[in-house]
Design a protein around this motif. Structure first.
Motif, PDB file in Angstrom:
ATOM      1  N   PRO A  52       0.838  -1.218   0.000  1.00 44.17           N
ATOM      2  CA  PRO A  52       0.000   0.000   0.000  1.00 44.17           C
ATOM      3  C   PRO A  52       0.866   1.259   0.000  1.00 44.17           C
ATOM      4  N   PRO A  53       0.357   2.350  -0.569  1.00 44.11           N
ATOM      5  CA  PRO A  53       1.098   3.622  -0.507  1.00 44.11           C
ATOM      6  C   PRO A  53       1.415   4.044   0.925  1.00 44.11           C
ATOM      7  N   HIS A  54       0.486   3.757   1.849  1.00 46.06           N
ATOM      8  CA  HIS A  54       0.730   4.066   3.257  1.00 46.06           C
ATOM      9  C   HIS A  54       0.082   2.962   4.093  1.00 46.06           C
ATOM     10  N   LEU A  55       0.861   2.333   4.951  1.00 45.86           N
ATOM     11  CA  LEU A  55       0.372   1.214   5.758  1.00 45.86           C
ATOM     12  C   LEU A  55       0.552   1.527   7.235  1.00 45.86           C
ATOM     13  N   ILE A  56      -0.546   1.435   7.972  1.00 42.11           N
ATOM     14  CA  ILE A  56      -0.538   1.583   9.428  1.00 42.11           C
ATOM     15  C   ILE A  56      -0.833   0.206  10.019  1.00 42.11           C
ATOM     16  N   ALA A  57       0.061  -0.302  10.851  1.00 38.78           N
ATOM     17  CA  ALA A  57      -0.117  -1.629  11.442  1.00 38.78           C
ATOM     18  C   ALA A  57      -0.387  -1.515  12.930  1.00 38.78           C
ATOM     19  N   VAL A  58      -1.425  -2.207  13.397  1.00 38.10           N
ATOM     20  CA  VAL A  58      -1.734  -2.339  14.822  1.00 38.10           C
ATOM     21  C   VAL A  58      -1.440  -3.778  15.200  1.00 38.10           C
ATOM     22  N   ASN A  59      -0.532  -3.992  16.142  1.00 41.96           N
ATOM     23  CA  ASN A  59      -0.088  -5.346  16.425  1.00 41.96           C
ATOM     24  C   ASN A  59       0.533  -5.390  17.811  1.00 41.96           C
ATOM     25  N   VAL A  60       0.655  -6.608  18.365  1.00 40.22           N
ATOM     26  CA  VAL A  60       1.362  -6.776  19.632  1.00 40.22           C
ATOM     27  C   VAL A  60       2.798  -7.217  19.416  1.00 40.22           C
ATOM     28  N   ASP A  61       3.174  -7.482  18.166  1.00 44.86           N
ATOM     29  CA  ASP A  61       4.495  -8.001  17.851  1.00 44.86           C
ATOM     30  C   ASP A  61       5.063  -7.207  16.680  1.00 44.86           C
ATOM     31  N   ALA A  62       6.104  -6.443  16.915  1.00 44.03           N
ATOM     32  CA  ALA A  62       6.667  -5.579  15.881  1.00 44.03           C
ATOM     33  C   ALA A  62       7.237  -6.378  14.724  1.00 44.03           C
ATOM     34  N   GLU A  63       7.884  -7.500  15.018  1.00 44.56           N
ATOM     35  CA  GLU A  63       8.504  -8.293  13.958  1.00 44.56           C
ATOM     36  C   GLU A  63       7.448  -8.884  13.031  1.00 44.56           C
ATOM     37  N   ASP A  64       6.410  -9.467  13.613  1.00 43.21           N
ATOM     38  CA  ASP A  64       5.380 -10.069  12.780  1.00 43.21           C
ATOM     39  C   ASP A  64       4.614  -9.023  11.981  1.00 43.21           C
ATOM     40  N   ALA A  65       4.449  -7.847  12.551  1.00 43.65           N
ATOM     41  CA  ALA A  65       3.717  -6.792  11.855  1.00 43.65           C
ATOM     42  C   ALA A  65       4.455  -6.320  10.612  1.00 43.65           C
ATOM     43  N   ALA A  66       5.785  -6.494  10.565  1.00 45.03           N
ATOM     44  CA  ALA A  66       6.582  -5.891   9.497  1.00 45.03           C
ATOM     45  C   ALA A  66       7.270  -6.894   8.583  1.00 45.03           C
ATOM     46  N   LYS A  67       7.077  -8.180   8.797  1.00 46.10           N
ATOM     47  CA  LYS A  67       7.930  -9.137   8.093  1.00 46.10           C
ATOM     48  C   LYS A  67       7.604  -9.273   6.613  1.00 46.10           C
TER      49      LYS A  67
END
Length: 567
Positions: free
Chosen positions: A297-312
């Protein structure tokens, strides 16, 4: 107080109501303690004995998914514990809070320096579970049983949830233990909210978006974020796309819900057009993203409890770490209702019409099947599917009326999950557990028909019998040689009746199927309905993905665990 009674007492203090297991000589003191309600240790815990340890873990998984609380599997030493591994892997991949309690050989029973030799000893049994669990423990002293079990339960249920293994040396079960004060259920501190400036930046991006989109995953469902997601979507006039695990997170008539899977091109266009995507509780696994062929996506906002999984797989521009419900509620503060909600609802209704028209035209038998489920299943019943063509149709296209009313093995893709998991679902007290499985997926656990009838579990098993592994057969027809997928199968009706389970058979999903499904799902006892039918795989199966060019993913993003929306 013995070690076994200490263990059972601790389970009761943790609020455990059901335990699934298979007895073994090393673990019999636990079974005795569970059965001895008169001693005050069992405190109403229901013990359901299964016919295979794999079924125990699958049942605990199914229970956890629907109850939203800890599922417990009790297995014995060595081969009994190993039998549960496959099902524990599915629980890990799908983030189910399952506690696996296994007996182990007590170290002093081995000659010094010997790894094995004692009856059922596998050496370091705990290490077998390490790759497939959040944590593993082996109790070192009888007095530690209670504290270890409490800690294991805390880890299993804390986001991101998942299975935890506890090994108890068999000799400890009969040993006396010191009675300590009841500490009750572990009190978990709330996950911290992200910094207010990070929330404000994300809020500003959503307010400035021309075409915002909300992608809700399993973590959003497990946190109870459905209402918050629905409110935010309406304020933003943003469509909601859900993963397989998050089906039912908002009502099927929600004005912002894209009710069909993103694998349908009409729904996939919503992703392609979005200038800001809010991803809540998901890791964007390959099954949902067509192996990451969806563009970044042009801009992605992630809500997660795990930073690694949110960004992998899809690196976010903004990462908000915390509980999904609390973060979404915080995001909603200060966001006024944007125009365009009515226009969005009309577009989503049009997408629904076009997708349903496509299904009726291309797959009339599947359309008939889905219609039958919608019209006949009792309100509040829970669907449990296996890895089969019919299960894929349900996962993508069935209208799920509420959260935790659909359980699929999409984390690991485990064939044979459906029937034993539905036993766990039935044990939660659901109105009715309805398992949809294939002839190939049902056979590995068919012995659990004895469990269903012995424990009077309210489950209806629908076996879609196409004479083999239909999904694999389709894949072979599409470009491989045809071998190994046709099955010699039993008379399923006769097989069920031999266990004392009522059963019947129909051909196709027409009037007779609807009549029997309505009848079977409104009884108290277990039953089996066999349907002779073949279905072509739906758009949400890999053989029919419409995106062809794979998106390039950096190496660091490929190293993560391949879970389905587990955080």
């Amino acid at each position: 107080m013995t070690g076994a009674r200490s263990l059972v007492k601790t389970l009761a203090e943790l609020g455990v109501e059901v335990v699934f297991g298979l007895p073994g000589s090393h673990g019999l003191p636990i079974w005795d303690a569970l059965a001895d309600a008169s001693a005050g240790t069992a405190a109403g815990i229901r013990l359901i004995g299964v016919r295979h340890e794999q079924a125990a873990a699958h049942a605990a998984d199914g229970y956890a998914r629907v109850a939203g609380s800890l599922g417990v599997a009790l297995v014995t030493t060595g081969p009994g514990a190993v039998n549960a591994l496959r099902a524990v892997g599915e629980a890990m991949a799908s983030a189910s809070p399952v506690l696996v309690l296994a007996t182990e050989v007590r170290a002093p029973q081995r000659p010094q320096g010997a790894a094995r030799g004692s009856h059922r000893d596998v050496g370091e049994q705990e290490s077998l579970f390490a790759p497939l669990t959040k944590a593993t423990f082996t109790v070192g002293h009888p007095d530690e049983i209670a504290s270890v079990v409490r800690e294991a339960a805390r880890i299993a249920t804390r986001p991101q949830s998942g299975p935890v293994y506890v090994g108890v040396p068999a000799g400890f079960l009969g040993d006396p233990v010191e009675v300590r004060e009841d500490t009750g259920r572990p009190v978990e501190p709330e996950l911290p909210l992200p910094a207010s400036e990070d929330v404000e930046r994300a809020r500003e991006a959503l307010l400035a978006a021309r075409s915002p989109l909300i992608w809700a995953g399993g973590g959003a469902l497990r946190s109870g974020a459905g209402d918050a997601v629905g409110v935010l979507a309406e304020r933003l006039a943003a469509p909601i796309i859900t993963t397989f695990t998050a089906r039912g997170i908002v009502p099927p008539d929600h004005p912002c819900l894209a009710s069909n899977p993103v694998h349908a091109p009409e729904v996939g266009a919503l992703w392609d057009e979005a200038d800001v995507v809010l991803a809540i509780g998901t890791d964007f696994d390959g099954a949902m993203t067509q192996n990451w062929r969806m563009p970044q996506p042009p801009h992605l906002i992630a809500v997660n409890v795990d930073a690694e999984d949110a960004a992998k797989y899809y690196p976010p521009d903004s990462l908000l770490l915390g509980d999904a419900r609390q973060v979404v509620e915080a995001l909603s503060l200060g966001i006024p209702s944007k125009p365009g909600l009515d226009e969005l609802t009309r577009r989503l209704d049009d997408i629904e019409v076009r997708v349903r028209r496509r299904v009726r035209k291309e797959e009339p038998h599947a359309a008939e099947f889905l219609s039958a489920l919608k019209e006949t299943l009792p309100e509040g019943s829970v669907l449990v599917t296996d890895m089969c063509v019919a299960g894929y149709w349900i996962g993508g296209f069935h209208r799920v009326s509420g959260p935790r009313q659909l359980a699929l093995p999409m984390g690991w893709g485990t064939v044979g999950f459906g029937f034993p998991a539905s036993l766990g679902v039935a044990a939660t007290g659901a109105v009715r557990a309805v398992c949809v499985t294939g002839d190939g997926g049902f056979l590995p656990a068919c012995a659990e028909l004895a469990t269903a009838i012995q424990d009077a579990l309210p489950v209806t098993v629908v076996i879609v019998d196409d004479g083999g592994y239909g999904m694999l057969g389709y894949g072979q027809d599409a470009g491989f040689g045809y071998a190994g997928v046709d099955l010699a199968t039993p008379d399923f009706v006769g097989l069920a009746k031999s266990f004392g389970v009522h059963a019947d058979r129909v051909d196709g999903f027409g009037r007779a199927f609807r009549r029997l499904l309505r009848e079977f799902t409104r009884t108290e006892e277990p039953n089996v309905l066999v349907v002779g039918a073949e279905l072509r795989p739906p758009l949400n199966t890999s053989a029919r993905w419409y995106r062809r060019e794979e998106r390039t993913i950096g190496t660091k993003y490929r190293k993560g665990r391949h879970h389905d929306d587990h955080s």
